[in-house]
Design a protein around this motif. Structure first.
Motif, PDB file in Angstrom:
ATOM      1  N   ARG A 184       4.827   3.725  -8.236  1.00 31.89           N
ATOM      2  CA  ARG A 184       3.953   4.485  -7.342  1.00 31.89           C
ATOM      3  C   ARG A 184       3.731   5.888  -7.882  1.00 31.89           C
ATOM      4  N   ILE A 229       2.729  -2.637  -6.148  1.00 32.03           N
ATOM      5  CA  ILE A 229       2.729  -1.667  -5.046  1.00 32.03           C
ATOM      6  C   ILE A 229       2.131  -2.280  -3.786  1.00 32.03           C
ATOM      7  N   LEU A 248       3.821  -3.117  -0.224  1.00 36.57           N
ATOM      8  CA  LEU A 248       3.242  -2.566   1.003  1.00 36.57           C
ATOM      9  C   LEU A 248       3.082  -3.634   2.079  1.00 36.57           C
ATOM     10  N   ALA A 295      -0.875   2.912   0.530  1.00 36.77           N
ATOM     11  CA  ALA A 295       0.151   3.187  -0.470  1.00 36.77           C
ATOM     12  C   ALA A 295       0.223   4.662  -0.838  1.00 36.77           C
TER      13      ALA A 295
END
Length: 192
Positions: free
Chosen positions: A13, A60, A64, A181
């Motif tokens: 991230r 990611i 999530l 995100a």
């Protein structure tokens, strides 16, 4: 700001945030797809279609949506959602819960089978709409409308970058979970 569930995913991230800041934020005078004016533009297609970022984007977004039960596939309105859905599909193939992908055309095809949704069969299935950036949420909600008309149980909208300009409220007003995100605070930008 949403932290990832593991140190490895948080590293992904943070690396994606750095790439966005370096290569996908443009300053100037822009008109967004919503018609709103902005002094910066976050061009996520530069990264969703980039070999350095696409695998991390898949991981990611998978992280999530990890707590949303029973999802069979992800996708959204073409073109922004297409590479995200593919990244998620490919990364999910490495897990014990692989997901398929779908594409929602802006209009039904006028030939062949006349489909507006391509890829995974969504009728009667729990699905998530994905999007690269979101301002008002209207692109995601257009995809939701088409998916619901085709019998899908749309449960959430997941975006890479939330511009924090009303999309979350619009999506939640439609009865959907909102998942983001990265937001403007992560990128050091102000909402406009």
């Amino acid at each position: 700001m949403t932290a990832a569930s593991t140190p490895e995913l948080e590293a992904d991230r943070q690396a994606l945030i750095a790439l966005i800041k370096e290569e996908a934020v443009f300053h100037g005078d822009f008109t967004l797809s919503s018609g709103k004016k902005a002094t910066y533009y976050v061009d996520m297609r530069k990264l969703t279609l980039d070999h350095r970022a696409a695998p991390a984007i898949g991981r990611i977004i998978l992280d999530l949506i990890r707590d949303v039960p029973g999802i069979s596939s992800v996708g959204g309105l073409t073109l922004g959602a297409d590479p995200i859905a593919n990244s998620v599909m490919h990364e999910s193939a490495r897990t014990d819960a692989p997901l398929d992908a779908f594409v929602v055309r802006k209009e039904p095809k006028d030939h062949g089978r006349g489909r507006q949704i391509e890829g995974a069969d969504v009728a009667g299935k729990r699905v998530i709409v994905v999007e690269d950036t979101s301002t008002t949420g209207q692109s995601a909600l257009k995809a939701v409308e088409v998916l619901r008309r085709d019998g899908a149980d749309v449960v959430a909208v997941a975006v890479i970058v939330d511009r924090k300009t009303g999309a979350q409220a619009a999506v939640e007003a439609a009865g959907l979970q909102w998942l983001a995100a990265i937001d403007l605070d992560d990128l050091g930008l102000d909402a406009q």
